[in-house]
Structure formats: C-alpha cells, structure tokens
Design an enzyme around this catalytic site. Structure first.
Site, mmCIF file in Angstrom:
data_model
loop_
_atom_site.group_PDB
_atom_site.id
_atom_site.type_symbol
_atom_site.label_atom_id
_atom_site.label_comp_id
_atom_site.label_asym_id
_atom_site.label_seq_id
_atom_site.Cartn_x
_atom_site.Cartn_y
_atom_site.Cartn_z
ATOM 1 C CG HIS A 59 -0.410 0.235 2.523
ATOM 2 N ND1 HIS A 59 -0.261 -0.762 3.455
ATOM 3 C CD2 HIS A 59 0.031 1.365 3.123
ATOM 4 C CE1 HIS A 59 0.241 -0.261 4.563
ATOM 5 N NE2 HIS A 59 0.434 1.037 4.391
ATOM 6 C CG ASP A 71 -0.198 -4.200 2.781
ATOM 7 O OD1 ASP A 71 0.030 -3.597 1.715
ATOM 8 O OD2 ASP A 71 -0.345 -3.617 3.867
ATOM 9 C CB SER A 95 2.964 1.862 6.231
ATOM 10 O OG SER A 95 1.747 1.961 6.912
#
Length: 352
Positions: A150, A180, A293
């Site tokens: 992402h 992911d 992230s």
C-alpha cells in the site's frame, strides 16, 4: 543468533613433556640408595598426570567466566574469537543476514537502534493522486528493499532516502497485494547496510520490541514496546482502488491520512473499500504513526520479526472530523516469516 561456544581450548593436554618427570620426584633426592631393595619409597598418593594437567585450563576458564559476568559479555566475545568463532558474523538462520547487535549492547533499545537504523529507509511515492510517505527495510547490499504494497501501489515515481540522507530512485520488482508486501530495488546502489530477518514463529507475547520508521516524514524515528498479541486477523485495502475513492488507497502517510484497516468486523482510519485482503498480524504497543508502514518491528537481538503495516488512530473531536489523534499503542505488523516465504515470488515479479 543463539550459538554454542566450545569453551575448552584445543591442545589443553600437552604431549611434549616427559610423562615420568613428576613435580615431586626430586623431593626424594638419593633416598633410592637407602631404601630396601633399592626401590624408591612409595609416593603419598598415586600420580594422576592426565587429571592433574586438566585442572589448569579448567581453573582458567572458571576465572574467565567470572570476569565475563562482571564486565557484561566482552570476555565471552573474546573467547568465541579465540576458538575461531565470531558471533557478529553468525546469521540468525533467516533468509537474509545483515547487521547484528554487539554483545555489550544486546537487550537494549539503544543497541538495537544503533545496529538496525542504517538498514531502515524512508520511501516517498508519487502518483497522479498525490504523494505518500512510508518506510522500508534494506535486505541486500545492492538495494533490495521490502515495504508494504500500500505504500507504493500506483506510484509513478519512487524516491528512497537512506539514514545517511542520501537519496535514490527505485523501481518496483514485485508486489503481493494479498499479503500487503512489495519489493523495490534502488538504481545503482552498492555496499548498503542490510537487516537480518529473524523467525516470527519464535515470537512470544510480552517480549520487548523496537519499531523504526519515518512517521510523518521524521526519518529514523525509534519507538519501543512489547508484543501485545499474536495472530490478529487484520484486513486492509489491496490497492489504490479501495477506500471508496477517499484518497487513502495508496496509504497516504501524511496530512492526517492513515492507511484504513478492519479488525473484528469494524473499520478503522477510513473505509477499506471493496478490494481487501486479510492476514495474520503481530500486535504491538510500540508507537506507530502514519509513515511507519513498511518499516521494521525488531526483537532485542536486532532481528526483523515483522513489517509494520497498520495502526489504530482514533479521531480527535477537537481537531475536526477525519483528523488523527496519534498512536494509542495499537499497531500491527506482518510476520517476517510471511515475507521470507514470499521473497522468491516478489523477486520474480509475480503478482505485480
């Protein structure tokens, strides 16, 4: 990282000494002549040459062990090197070997941060929808970097900043939206510091961990905490087609936009959209914020045990609708064993 050292020096039993030359032999002088039958008097105890010689190195090693306990492990490292073993060069058994924490700094947040920070980077991804900031983990000296899908999904340009401040352009090698995960590669990079991938199957609830990333673009931020839970079913958007067009599908890590995720049937940080994927995650109370992230969750041996991927950030009424109040100690990371099992697929470009 665990290793068994042979603390008994090789060649402890010398063979160049005359086995009949005992320390007490001279004490009898010429008593041989006056003894009945010309025989020397019997010794007070039977000489045990092998046992007597073995006591010296054992006593020395006992002293070394005491000294090692006093000075905090430095002597243990020295003994390992004298035996032809170097703990700093020993891998963790993972797919990728890299930086390790020094013996004197093991078990400390400062030691882990010093060892692993050079292998954590900031990733800036630009697309027609805007810009996003995330983090990544360097796993090869020539610039392979693991991050979240992402973070780079839909990116038209990717810029990576090392802990030294040096920047590179990167290309996508492969992505796996179902997990992911993504693998990018720096252009014309060499000699980079790399991270060591650990074993997430050995992670236990309550053990201390360190998180390193670039929350809100603050490169190299270090936080610490514990593993709060294992095997959390976390659901996130697969790509930039999610989030119902709210501009969060690429994991916008700035301006109050967080990567939306779902847990226990509830959605957090925004709408995850229709294209989602679910994975088993490590839960941690180490502070994670927008921009973490793709960064690293690390054990106290300096091994990567997870890739930080989601966080819960309650909205703040005072700041207005949709604004974030920051980390409240509910963060999630993809177990590193999931990454290790997926590396060959990512390198082959499958799933891109």
């Amino acid at each position: 990282m665990d290793m068994t050292e042979n603390l008994r020096p090789s060649g402890a039993h010398s063979t160049d000494q005359d086995p009949t030359s005992y320390p007490y032999a001279s004490s009898y002088g010429t008593a041989y002549d006056s003894a009945p039958g010309g025989y020397p008097p019997p010794p007070a105890y039977a000489p045990a040459t092998g046992r007597r010689k073995a006591k010296r190195p054992v006593a020395l090693l006992a002293a070394v062990a005491i000294a090692a306990g006093v000075i905090g492990g430095g002597t243990a490292t020295l003994v390992g090197r004298l035996n032809g073993q170097d703990s700093a060069a020993t891998g963790s058994g993972g797919a990728v070997n890299g930086t390790t924490v020094s013996q004197s700094s093991k078990g400390t947040v400062a030691g882990v941060a010093e060892a692993v920070s050079p292998a954590i980077v900031e990733i800036g991804a630009a697309s027609s929808a805007g810009k996003s900031t995330g983090s990544g983990v360097v796993i090869t000296e020539d610039g392979e970097i693991v991050t979240n899908n992402h973070v780079i999904s839909g990116a038209q340009q990717i810029r990576v900043t090392l802990s030294t401040g040096k920047t590179y352009t990167a290309d996508v090698m492969g992505t796996d939206p179902d997990k992911d995960l993504a693998l990018i590669k720096l252009r014309d990079a060499s000699g980079l510091k790399t991270a060591t991938l650990g074993d997430s199957s050995k992670v236990k609830v309550g053990e201390q961990v360190v998180a390193i990333g670039s929350p809100e673009g603050l490169t190299g931020t270090v936080t610490s905490g514990i593993v709060s839970a294992l095997d959390r079913d976390v659901t996130v958007a697969k790509d930039d087609s999610g989030s119902s067009g709210q501009g969060q599908g690429q994991g916008r890590q700035g301006g109050g936009q967080e990567w939306p995720f779902e847990f226990g049937g509830q959605q957090f940080n925004g709408d995850t959209g229709e294209e989602t994927t679910t994975y088993k995650a490590l839960q941690t109370d180490a502070s994670l914020n927008p921009g973490n992230s793709g960064g690293a969750l690390i054990n106290m041996d300096g091994e990567i045990i997870g890739i930080n991927s989601a966080m819960y950030a309650p909205s703040s009424p005072a700041a207005g609708s949709g604004s974030s109040a920051g980390s409240v100690g509910l963060g999630f990371a993809i177990p590193v064993n999931t990454l290790k099992a997926d590396l060959d697929t990512l390198r082959a470009g499958n799933g891109s």
